[in-house]
Design an enzyme around this catalytic site. Structure first.
Site, PDB file in Angstrom:
ATOM      1  N   ASP A 135     -22.920 -10.730  25.584  1.00 11.14           N
ATOM      2  CA  ASP A 135     -21.537 -10.564  25.097  1.00 11.14           C
ATOM      3  C   ASP A 135     -21.270 -11.612  24.027  1.00 11.14           C
ATOM      4  O   ASP A 135     -21.642 -12.766  24.153  1.00 11.14           O
ATOM      5  CB  ASP A 135     -20.552 -10.748  26.263  1.00 11.14           C
ATOM      6  CG  ASP A 135     -19.140 -10.340  25.876  1.00 11.14           C
ATOM      7  OD1 ASP A 135     -18.743  -9.228  26.229  1.00 11.14           O
ATOM      8  OD2 ASP A 135     -18.459 -11.154  25.202  1.00 11.14           O
ATOM      9  N   GLU A 175     -18.100  -5.394  22.032  1.00 12.01           N
ATOM     10  CA  GLU A 175     -18.942  -6.433  21.435  1.00 12.01           C
ATOM     11  C   GLU A 175     -20.016  -6.861  22.426  1.00 12.01           C
ATOM     12  O   GLU A 175     -20.533  -7.952  22.379  1.00 12.01           O
ATOM     13  CB  GLU A 175     -18.053  -7.607  20.972  1.00 12.01           C
ATOM     14  CG  GLU A 175     -17.696  -8.664  21.995  1.00 12.01           C
ATOM     15  CD  GLU A 175     -16.792  -8.205  23.142  1.00 12.01           C
ATOM     16  OE1 GLU A 175     -16.568  -6.981  23.275  1.00 12.01           O
ATOM     17  OE2 GLU A 175     -16.360  -9.046  23.907  1.00 12.01           O
TER      18      GLU A 175
HETATM   19  N1  LIG Z   1     -14.290  -5.269  14.792  1.00 12.26           N
HETATM   20  C1  LIG Z   1     -14.560  -4.777  15.988  1.00 12.26           C
HETATM   21  N2  LIG Z   1     -14.090  -5.387  17.044  1.00 12.26           N
HETATM   22  C2  LIG Z   1     -14.340  -4.936  18.289  1.00 12.26           C
HETATM   23  C3  LIG Z   1     -15.085  -3.809  18.469  1.00 12.26           C
HETATM   24  N3  LIG Z   1     -15.214  -3.571  19.807  1.00 12.26           N
HETATM   25  C4  LIG Z   1     -14.506  -4.554  20.421  1.00 12.26           C
HETATM   26  N4  LIG Z   1     -13.974  -5.403  19.503  1.00 12.26           N
HETATM   27  C5  LIG Z   1     -13.160  -6.523  19.698  1.00 12.26           C
HETATM   28  O1  LIG Z   1     -13.773  -7.479  20.519  1.00 12.26           O
HETATM   29  C6  LIG Z   1     -12.783  -8.276  21.096  1.00 12.26           C
HETATM   30  C7  LIG Z   1     -13.060  -8.555  22.520  1.00 12.26           C
HETATM   31  O2  LIG Z   1     -12.111  -9.432  22.967  1.00 12.26           O
HETATM   32  P1  LIG Z   1     -12.169 -10.064  24.355  1.00 12.26           P
HETATM   33  O3  LIG Z   1     -12.423  -9.030  25.416  1.00 12.26           O
HETATM   34  O4  LIG Z   1     -10.892 -10.793  24.553  1.00 12.26           O
HETATM   35  O5  LIG Z   1     -13.320 -11.063  24.376  1.00 12.26           O
HETATM   36  P2  LIG Z   1     -13.682 -12.250  23.403  1.00 12.26           P
HETATM   37  O6  LIG Z   1     -12.596 -12.468  22.428  1.00 12.26           O
HETATM   38  O7  LIG Z   1     -14.958 -11.943  22.828  1.00 12.26           O
HETATM   39  O8  LIG Z   1     -13.778 -13.430  24.367  1.00 12.26           O
HETATM   40  P3  LIG Z   1     -14.849 -13.663  25.429  1.00 12.26           P
HETATM   41  O9  LIG Z   1     -15.598 -12.405  25.607  1.00 12.26           O
HETATM   42  O10 LIG Z   1     -14.114 -14.090  26.627  1.00 12.26           O
HETATM   43  O11 LIG Z   1     -15.684 -14.741  24.881  1.00 12.26           O
HETATM   44  C8  LIG Z   1     -11.453  -7.523  20.873  1.00 12.26           C
HETATM   45  O12 LIG Z   1     -10.699  -8.113  19.920  1.00 12.26           O
HETATM   46  C9  LIG Z   1     -11.877  -6.188  20.393  1.00 12.26           C
HETATM   47  O13 LIG Z   1     -10.993  -5.590  19.493  1.00 12.26           O
HETATM   48  C10 LIG Z   1     -15.585  -3.138  17.344  1.00 12.26           C
HETATM   49  O14 LIG Z   1     -16.251  -2.146  17.389  1.00 12.26           O
HETATM   50  N5  LIG Z   1     -15.274  -3.703  16.133  1.00 12.26           N
END
Ligand SMILES: Nc1nc2c(ncn2[C@@H]2O[C@H](COP(=O)(O)OP(=O)(O)OP(=O)(O)O)[C@@H](O)[C@H]2O)c(=O)[nH]1
Length: 435
Positions: free
Chosen positions: A298, A341
């Site tokens: 992750d 992500e």
């Molecule tokens: N640009 C983009 N962002 C994504 C995509 N899939 C997920 N995200 C973003 O990934 C982020 C995940 O946020 P969180 O679940 O809070 O996790 P994090 O900010 O990575 O924090 P931790 O995982 O706790 O380290 C969110 O802002 C989602 O919008 C994608 O396909 N594209």
């Protein structure tokens, strides 16, 4: 019909039969003429003889029949000539016949005689007739000799015909059949024919007919060959177009399969494909009792990237991270986008130790990289778990997820190996039985 019969022998027998019949016919006519001729000669002779007898009897003065008869006995010429029947009569007596086959009282048997001649001298009438028997005898003799001659002739003709004509016809047919036998059916050429036999119109006609058939054969063969070539050309064209369509279809199929199995953003396997591969690998590992490890990765604080640089830049970062992970992993494992992500890596034949090592390599590869013009730095948290004995795929996923959670909880940018099933068991037992 007898199939062994040859045309030559058929012609031979027909010719001989024709000759035999015509010879018999001609001979029959000849016999009739001969018969008629003999009859006329005999009639003439009978008449002359009648006159002769009448002249001899002219001197006899008596008119009684008895005297005449007596006088007849003295006529040696009459007595000696028994070829004819001679009858003498006066006006007052019946005819008295001087021949054994004719009774004195009878009239001459005309049906057996050639002709009857009457010579009247005074009161005496002399009648003569010639019997047919000698002519019949001569006729019979002639017929017999001619028949023998005919048979000899037929035998001679048969031999001659067989030697000359039959041999010739047979040769003509054999030459034709030999020419036809050696005829190259693939490339037939007109028959030249035998120079001697070509002098005969029938042979020439047959040759012309055969050559006409051969010519039409060549024409038909050429047409068939042309049609074949056209057909082959069409088939070739169709095959080419089908191959082109097939290639397009294969490419489309591959594209569809890629689309179905690949994540459109990162170009690594998508979740659907990963699930399938995960199930297969778990099954193989359980069956063969081989190691299988799973990494759940992750991106740390990715929300900040989105917030700071925008979602599109976030996408590009995700893409580059995936490419970098894929290059580093090579063919040691299977990389897929788990969702958002998060990424998952399946490591067949990897125990915990090696899996942790691989997790560490991947983490470092990202930690040491900068994306988007060297501005963005990203770190990864990795949860590692090895498939335990009798463990299901879901259980493995849960443990890897828990390890990832632990990695996040304990400060991110690290690799945490999940406790093995056995360790968990021990922990559980220790907790249940505190000393
Ligand atoms: N640009 C983009 N962002 C994504 C995509 N899939 C997920 N995200 C973003 O990934 C982020 C995940 O946020 P969180 O679940 O809070 O996790 P994090 O900010 O990575 O924090 P931790 O995982 O706790 O380290 C969110 O802002 C989602 O919008 C994608 O396909 N594209």
């Amino acid at each position: 019909m007898n199939t062994n019969r040859t045309l030559a022998s058929f012609i031979l027998h027909k010719a001989l039969a024709c000759y035999f019949l015509s010879a018999v016919f001609v001979f029959g006519i000849m016999l009739v003429f001969f018969f008629e001729n003999q009859k006329n000669i005999q009639a003439e002779q009978a008449k002359i003889y009648g006159k002769f007898v009448a002249e001899k009897l002219q001197d006899v003065s008596t008119a009684s029949l008895g005297d005449l008869v007596a006088h007849m006995g003295t006529l040696d010429a009459i007595a000696l000539n028994d070829e004819f029947n001679v009858g003498i009569a006066t006006k007052s007596t019946d005819t008295l016949w001087f021949k054994t086959e004719v009774s004195s009282a009878d009239t001459p048997r005309r049906q057996w005689s050639t002709s009857v001649s009457n010579v009247q001298l005074g009161i005496i009438s002399v009648t003569t007739s010639a019997p047919l028997q000698p002519i019949y005898d001569a006729l019979l003799y002639k017929a017999q000799s001619y028949l023998v001659l005919l048979v000899v002739q037929l035998l001679f003709l048969w031999a001659l015909f067989k030697f000359l004509v039959v041999r010739f016809i047979r040769r003509a047919i054999q030459l034709l059949s030999r020419d036809l036998e050696i005829l190259n059916l693939k490339n037939p050429t007109p028959l030249a024919g035998d120079p001697i036999l070509s002098g005969f119109s029938e042979y020439r006609r047959i040759l012309v007919d055969i050559n006409r058939v051969i010519t039409s054969l060549v024409v038909s063969r050429n047409q068939v060959e042309r049609m074949n070539e056209q057909l082959e050309e069409k088939v070739r064209e169709k095959t080419l177009s089908l191959e082109e369509k097939n290639n397009t279809l294969v490419q489309l199929n591959q594209h569809l399969s890629t689309l179905a199995n690949t994540d459109s953003l990162t170009q690594v396997y998508n979740r659907t494909r990963f699930d399938l591969l995960f199930r297969e690998n778990v099954a193989v590992s359980q069956r063969r009792k081989t190691n299988l490890s799973l990494l759940l990765i992750d991106l740390d604080d990715f929300k900040n990237v989105n917030d700071q640089y925008g979602h599109q830049v976030g996408d590009q970062v995700l893409k580059h991270v995936a490419q970098s992970l894929s290059e580093t992993l090579g063919d040691h494992g299977i990389l897929a986008r788990w969702g958002g992500e998060e990424f998952a890596v399946l490591l067949p034949y990897y125990d915990e130790q090696r899996a942790r090592g691989m997790g560490e390599i991947l983490r470092q590869s990202i930690d040491t990289a900068y994306f988007e013009d060297q501005q963005i730095h990203i770190t990864l948290s990795v949860g590692v778990a090895r498939l335990g004995d009798d463990e299901t795929g879901n259980q493995l996923l849960n443990r890897a997820d828990m390890a990832l959670y632990e990695a996040k909880e304990s400060g991110r940018n690290r690799v945490i190996v999940a406790k093995s099933v056995e360790q968990k068991q021990l922990t559980f037992e220790a907790l249940s039985n505190p000393k």
